[in-house]
Scaffold this active site. Structure first.
Site, mmCIF file in Angstrom:
data_model
loop_
_atom_site.group_PDB
_atom_site.id
_atom_site.type_symbol
_atom_site.label_atom_id
_atom_site.label_comp_id
_atom_site.label_asym_id
_atom_site.label_seq_id
_atom_site.Cartn_x
_atom_site.Cartn_y
_atom_site.Cartn_z
ATOM 1 N N THR A 21 -21.875 6.488 25.549
ATOM 2 C CA THR A 21 -23.294 6.711 25.263
ATOM 3 C C THR A 21 -23.409 7.350 23.881
ATOM 4 O O THR A 21 -22.398 7.495 23.172
ATOM 5 C CB THR A 21 -23.910 7.664 26.304
ATOM 6 O OG1 THR A 21 -23.324 8.972 26.116
ATOM 7 C CG2 THR A 21 -23.627 7.196 27.726
ATOM 8 N N GLY B 296 -23.340 0.564 34.817
ATOM 9 C CA GLY B 296 -24.131 0.101 35.951
ATOM 10 C C GLY B 296 -25.604 -0.057 35.667
ATOM 11 O O GLY B 296 -26.030 -0.163 34.505
ATOM 12 N N ASP B 297 -26.401 -0.047 36.728
ATOM 13 C CA ASP B 297 -27.829 -0.369 36.654
ATOM 14 C C ASP B 297 -28.640 0.615 35.818
ATOM 15 O O ASP B 297 -29.783 0.326 35.481
ATOM 16 C CB ASP B 297 -28.422 -0.407 38.070
ATOM 17 C CG ASP B 297 -27.899 -1.581 38.887
ATOM 18 O OD1 ASP B 297 -27.118 -2.388 38.349
ATOM 19 O OD2 ASP B 297 -28.270 -1.687 40.069
ATOM 20 N N CYS C 217 -25.220 -5.900 46.742
ATOM 21 C CA CYS C 217 -25.502 -7.340 46.699
ATOM 22 C C CYS C 217 -25.324 -7.971 48.071
ATOM 23 O O CYS C 217 -25.846 -9.053 48.339
ATOM 24 C CB CYS C 217 -24.568 -8.051 45.722
ATOM 25 S SG CYS C 217 -24.570 -7.321 44.094
ATOM 26 N N TYR D 278 -10.295 -33.824 36.956
ATOM 27 C CA TYR D 278 -10.772 -35.106 37.496
ATOM 28 C C TYR D 278 -9.907 -35.569 38.654
ATOM 29 O O TYR D 278 -8.684 -35.489 38.593
ATOM 30 C CB TYR D 278 -10.766 -36.183 36.409
ATOM 31 C CG TYR D 278 -10.664 -37.583 36.967
ATOM 32 C CD1 TYR D 278 -11.694 -38.098 37.755
ATOM 33 C CD2 TYR D 278 -9.539 -38.370 36.765
ATOM 34 C CE1 TYR D 278 -11.598 -39.370 38.316
ATOM 35 C CE2 TYR D 278 -9.435 -39.644 37.305
ATOM 36 C CZ TYR D 278 -10.459 -40.135 38.089
ATOM 37 O OH TYR D 278 -10.359 -41.370 38.645
ATOM 38 N N ALA E 37 -21.405 5.795 30.408
ATOM 39 C CA ALA E 37 -22.345 5.357 31.443
ATOM 40 C C ALA E 37 -22.035 3.924 31.828
ATOM 41 O O ALA E 37 -21.426 3.164 31.054
ATOM 42 C CB ALA E 37 -23.790 5.493 30.965
ATOM 43 N N GLY F 87 -21.747 4.235 43.391
ATOM 44 C CA GLY F 87 -21.912 2.804 43.678
ATOM 45 C C GLY F 87 -20.808 1.985 43.027
ATOM 46 O O GLY F 87 -19.727 2.505 42.734
ATOM 47 N N ALA G 137 -23.507 7.116 36.331
ATOM 48 C CA ALA G 137 -23.606 5.856 37.069
ATOM 49 C C ALA G 137 -24.616 6.059 38.189
ATOM 50 O O ALA G 137 -24.355 5.770 39.350
ATOM 51 C CB ALA G 137 -22.239 5.455 37.613
ATOM 52 N N THR G 138 -25.771 6.573 37.776
ATOM 53 C CA THR G 138 -26.783 6.962 38.759
ATOM 54 C C THR G 138 -27.602 5.788 39.271
ATOM 55 O O THR G 138 -28.402 5.940 40.191
ATOM 56 C CB THR G 138 -27.740 8.002 38.129
ATOM 57 O OG1 THR G 138 -28.050 7.584 36.789
ATOM 58 C CG2 THR G 138 -27.086 9.365 38.065
#
Lengths: 447, 447
Positions: A270, A279-280, A42, A421, A277, A9, A107-108
């Site tokens: 890790t 990701g999620d 996403c 501005y 490692a 991913g 990265a599972t």
């Protein structure tokens, strides 16, 4: 040097790319259970309504990895790893292979968490986690009129928006008392609830889904967590968007957090030497609370993936502590946040002040739009801890706050920043500056 | 405490407001040669085409000042100040008055600089400095078809855009080889030139206006500074937008810069005790070069005005060194910059690297727009010195760079910032991050 990457991913794919950039000779192999290459999860809610083709979500194809001499084994899954021997066992359709490595990158990712709802396994229940999930949901959506989303987080609401834009009747059921509570405090989340209501989304907050009826699904029963009142809603399709659980069960002898996320440091290392490692599936240190929090955003998947890839290949790259920068656009209204919410800061036992201000996107005489900004600052030192914005140009005003947190800047100093501005762009004193001044004054008064 | 403020523009008006906030009892008096209260000069080009009414530009009316117990003497002008006696002489229609003060704030602003062009005083020649200038120009523009602007700075180009939107044929003549060279380097300015060309603005860069013919004006002759070739262009109306000179001649015995701007420090103090200054009549320290530069932007007028007001009233407020944050929108394309240009950095003898990157506003698969970002970083330490962006959301990406400069952050660190990401908002690795990485790599290679 053999670098083995489990998962293709955003985190794993990015790790492979940056490992390749750092070491042109390394043997890099990705194991991926899906066949598509690296694609954007996403983007799934947007592909649902066809803003992008399903296959268009693929950012790096299997061919791309091939061209960059990154071997990618698609359809394979890791089943076990021997960290001492530096070997992984992978499997496809019953066939097993042993993979040796010098460096391993985990990265599972994660898989959707299915709440304990009776009837959740019937036809018409979908998750939006994979490209295959998307294809099935998209096909099914063609034949239905009433959709129900369980969970009012980012994926849930972006899916709700898409289904609404596709002409469906959409109901959202959320367990917590307001939408997007991982991103906003309840006061700011109220603005999001207003946007959903104005755009015809039916939403039940503080409701628990008890039961899914019919197969295929025909209705959903939810209970008001305050009153206990139960309510039946017709629904021909249900999308479950109640968060994810990390896919880390197969890894033993590696430090994990309370929910199974693998602990990583700023180098994406890790607890096991030679094993990285990203990701999620990971948890990492929050910049403000210092607590370890699960990484669930693409932004961090990519940054930890970069660090994992570079460092595994012998380079040197550090990720900054987690800020939690997040943003979206719902029905044309942008919203963004960075840092923990006031609620989280308070729960962590930290001293803070907060200030909120609603002002104009451009000088009042140019008749722009209103937007609301909330800033949270550490007490007594005034360091910016977080900010939340609902309204036009929210994301980029948030990037300024992200940089402020990242550099340890204070609301005192930030309030005087020379912001952009022009009559057609922003006021001389931006509402963000005014919110910082308000927080600064609160801090000075309390000294 | 008597606080006397000379000038009621953005700087003087803001000073009055903040003096009032800091000291509820002070006697505050503003002397203003114009009768309108505090209005936005930056809005004049937009009022030209009616995006806002002329009077709509008034942000704080004479009545507003009255309500806040700030005495405002309109139509009066300061003619001399005795810093030792702390007295100013003011004049209206030949009548003179002596004003005593405890604290003086000089906010007399600037007036347009008229280049030495033969025929510049005829009918049909305009400046866009005051509300009266605007009213005259707007009325005159009704009867003409061909307009010419001298000067391709912000006011010149914003006026050119307005006249074009009003259906006029518009030509811009600029002395320098590209537009907006105070804001952009020539490579980035080239993108601005493209935008102007695509939108039907005729522009002659590197041209000097020699002669204005006719009374009322009928044509303009300009000479190519390279080839010497002269060219006659028909023009029924000419707007001169070639910068300003500070209105400071009457002040003697106060430190001024080479062009007459009053020197101020971070507290808006001048060299004379008890005398503060703010706005276009001042010069202040540049954050990067350390050199004193004239303040010509509304952003700084307001911030120095705040400091002048607060400090004159006995409070404590410091302005940060000048970043030069500036932005506009021309024909729907946003652009912004902060910090000195590469050209300026080089001229100041500073060591630097620069990097430029053109990327997508959103992930490629969402098919957004391209934008270009250039970043300049100090060598060898990598501190961000400046950034320039042309394209969607430029201003707010620039605010992140402004905060980076303001906090002394480096491109190494900024390249890893957790920027806002969502498929509908921005890529996971924003083009700004990539430009910082490129600059960071250049610096590391050269170590």
């Amino acid at each position: 040097m053999k670098i083995l990457i489990l998962g293709g991913g955003a985190a794993g794919g990015t790790a492979a790319q940056f490992a390749r950039k750092s070491d042109r000779k390394a043997e890099i192999t990705i194991i991926d259970s899906e066949p598509y290459g690296q694609y954007s999860r996403c983007g799934l809610p947007y592909a649902l309504r066809g803003m992008v083709d399903d296959e268009g979500l693929i950012e790096f194809s299997p061919e791309w990895f091939g061209k960059n001499r990154i071997e990618a084994l698609y359809g394979w899954k890791a089943v076990s790893v021997d960290f001492n021997e530096r070997k992984a066992i992978i499997e496809r359709d019953g066939e097993k292979r042993e993979m040796e490595y010098d460096r391993l990158i985990i990265a599972t990712g994660a898989r959707p968490w299915a709440p304990p709802i009776k009837g959740i396994d019937v036809e018409g229940i979908f998750y939006l986690r994979t490209l295959d999930d998307l294809k099935r949901a998209k096909e099914y959506a063609k034949g239905i009129e009433k959709a129900l989303i369980v969970g009012a987080g980012l994926i849930g609401l972006e899916s709700a928006e898409s289904l609404k834009e596709m002409g469906k009747e959409v109901t959202v059921v959320e367990f917590l008392p307001a939408p997007l509570l991982a991103m906003f405090d309840q006061d700011m989340a109220g603005l999001v609830a207003d946007i959903l209501e104005r755009n015809g989304i039916k939403a039940l907050y503080g409701h628990e889904v008890l039961l899914i009826e019919g197969d295929p699904v025909s209705s959903v029963i939810a209970r008001d967590r305050n009153t206990g009142e139960e309510r039946r809603m017709e629904a021909e399709m249900v999308i479950i968007a109640t968060g994810n659980v990390p896919y880390t069960e197969i890894f033993e002898g590696i430090e994990k957090g309370p929910k199974g996320h693998i602990k990583v440091n700023e180098r994406a290392e890790t607890s096991v030497p030679g094993v990285y490692a990203a990701g999620d599936c990971t948890e990492f240190t929050d910049a403000i609370t210092g607590q370890r929090v699960p990484m669930g955003m693409g932004t961090m998947a990519v940054r930890l993936g970069m660090a994992a890839g570079v460092n595994a290949a012998g380079g040197e790259l550090e990720v900054q502590p987690y800020l939690g920068t997040r943003t979206t656009d719902l029905f044309g209204v942008k919203m963004a946040a960075v840092g923990p919410t006031e609620h989280t800061v308070k729960s962590a036992g930290l001293e803070y002040v907060s200030a909120k201000y609603t002002g104009d996107t451009v000088p009042e005489y140019m008749k722009g739009e209103k937007f609301t900004v909330k800033v949270i600052a550490s007490k007594p030192d005034g360091k910016v801890m977080g900010a939340q914005i609902v309204g036009k140009c929210a994301p980029w005003r948030i990037s300024m706050f992200a940089e402020a947190i990242s550099t340890g800047d204070t609301v005192h100093h930030l309030s005087m920043l020379e912001t952009p501005y022009s009559p057609v762009i922003a006021p001389t004193l931006d509402p963000t500056s005014i919110a910082c001044t308000m927080a600064s004054m609160k801090l000075r008064r309390r000294r």
